[in-house]
Design a protein around this motif. Structure first.
Motif, PDB file in Angstrom:
ATOM      1  N   ASP A 238      39.070  75.080   7.799  1.00 35.91           N
ATOM      2  CA  ASP A 238      40.475  75.058   8.215  1.00 35.91           C
ATOM      3  C   ASP A 238      41.372  74.541   7.095  1.00 35.91           C
ATOM      4  O   ASP A 238      40.912  73.948   6.121  1.00 35.91           O
TER       5      ASP A 238
ATOM      6  N   LEU B 245      38.538  67.113   9.324  1.00 39.09           N
ATOM      7  CA  LEU B 245      39.977  67.187   9.614  1.00 39.09           C
ATOM      8  C   LEU B 245      40.492  65.884  10.203  1.00 39.09           C
ATOM      9  O   LEU B 245      41.617  65.854  10.751  1.00 39.09           O
ATOM     10  N   SER B 246      39.705  64.822  10.128  1.00 41.00           N
ATOM     11  CA  SER B 246      40.075  63.567  10.786  1.00 41.00           C
ATOM     12  C   SER B 246      41.406  63.022  10.274  1.00 41.00           C
ATOM     13  O   SER B 246      42.159  62.405  11.028  1.00 41.00           O
ATOM     14  N   HIS B 247      41.715  63.237   9.014  1.00 38.08           N
ATOM     15  CA  HIS B 247      42.961  62.741   8.439  1.00 38.08           C
ATOM     16  C   HIS B 247      44.182  63.416   9.052  1.00 38.08           C
ATOM     17  O   HIS B 247      45.275  62.853   9.066  1.00 38.08           O
ATOM     18  N   LEU B 248      44.023  64.630   9.548  1.00 37.29           N
ATOM     19  CA  LEU B 248      45.128  65.346  10.190  1.00 37.29           C
ATOM     20  C   LEU B 248      45.250  64.948  11.658  1.00 37.29           C
ATOM     21  O   LEU B 248      46.361  64.786  12.177  1.00 37.29           O
ATOM     22  N   ARG B 249      44.141  64.768  12.335  1.00 36.49           N
ATOM     23  CA  ARG B 249      44.158  64.440  13.765  1.00 36.49           C
ATOM     24  C   ARG B 249      44.690  63.047  14.014  1.00 36.49           C
ATOM     25  O   ARG B 249      45.410  62.810  14.981  1.00 36.49           O
ATOM     26  N   CYS B 250      44.364  62.121  13.148  1.00 38.75           N
ATOM     27  CA  CYS B 250      44.791  60.737  13.356  1.00 38.75           C
ATOM     28  C   CYS B 250      46.291  60.575  13.277  1.00 38.75           C
ATOM     29  O   CYS B 250      46.853  59.612  13.777  1.00 38.75           O
TER      30      CYS B 250
ATOM     31  N   ARG C  52      48.555  62.683  14.468  1.00 38.12           N
ATOM     32  CA  ARG C  52      49.278  63.378  15.535  1.00 38.12           C
ATOM     33  C   ARG C  52      49.744  62.404  16.596  1.00 38.12           C
ATOM     34  O   ARG C  52      49.136  61.403  16.840  1.00 38.12           O
TER      35      ARG C  52
END
Length: 203
Positions: free
Chosen positions: A175, A196-201, A203
């Motif tokens: 992604d 993708l943890s850096h993007l989810r955190c 939000r």
């Protein structure tokens, strides 16, 4: 050596499924935000260098990382996405309607077939692999490098790194701004896939 393979952030065009290839567009607002979150996460890895495709969506992502970390940025045309030639900008349905015979051959054998005016998957992989070899030769043992490229190119590289049949590259999901980590000593080892943890955190 540790390789942090990253698919670029979203470009500023409509995010509909089309063959973008060598078409160029800068990052949009969403892309810039994602690239900054990526840079914050990658800073934890303390990489020694950043390598990126010279297309704007990849180079723009890489510049956010390079500038935040204060490490050199090297742009390489070899890391570009596959060139789709006359299919650039078209959807699956549009290509099927305009060039059905060649398109079906390409879907079955993307390594032996190329879009008109474009390149085969084999040619794409060959030029991208040269960049990985450059990184291995130019950085000392124990170094780490961020490599910002495109979904298709990175999937092909991963297959070769891991000794997987390249025809299976579509079975890997990468992604936007996902981080895939490969530790490359005597043999490459996959340590993390599409993080993708850096993007989810955020939000």
């Amino acid at each position: 050596m540790r390789l942090l393979l990253v698919r670029h952030a979203p470009a500023g065009w409509p995010q509909e499924p089309r063959y973008r290839g060598w078409s160029d567009a800068p990052l949009g607002e969403e892309g810039l935000r994602a690239a900054r979150l990526l840079a914050r996460r990658v800073a934890e890895e303390a990489p020694d260098a950043v390598y990126a495709s010279d297309l704007s969506r990849a180079s723009g992502t890489a510049r956010e990382v390079s500038s935040r970390l204060g490490v050199p940025l090297h742009l390489r045309g070899g890391l570009r996405e596959m060139a789709f030639g006359e299919w650039e900008g078209l959807s699956h349905r549009e290509v099927l309607g305009r060039d059905p015979e060649r398109y079906r051959r390409w879907l079955v054998d993307p390594f032996g077939t190329a879009p008109p005016g474009g390149e085969s998957a084999a040619a794409c992989l060959a030029r991208a692999w040269e960049v990985l070899e450059e990184i291995r030769e130019s950085l000392p043992a124990g170094s780490s490098a961020v490599v910002v490229s495109h979904g298709g190119t990175l999937r092909l590289l991963l297959c070769r790194l891991l000794g997987m049949p390249p025809a299976n590259h579509f079975r890997l999901r990468l992604d936007y701004c996902g981080i895939t980590t490969v530790d490359w000593e005597s043999e490459p080892v996959l340590s993390g896939l599409n993080d993708l943890s850096h993007l989810r955190c955020a939000r």
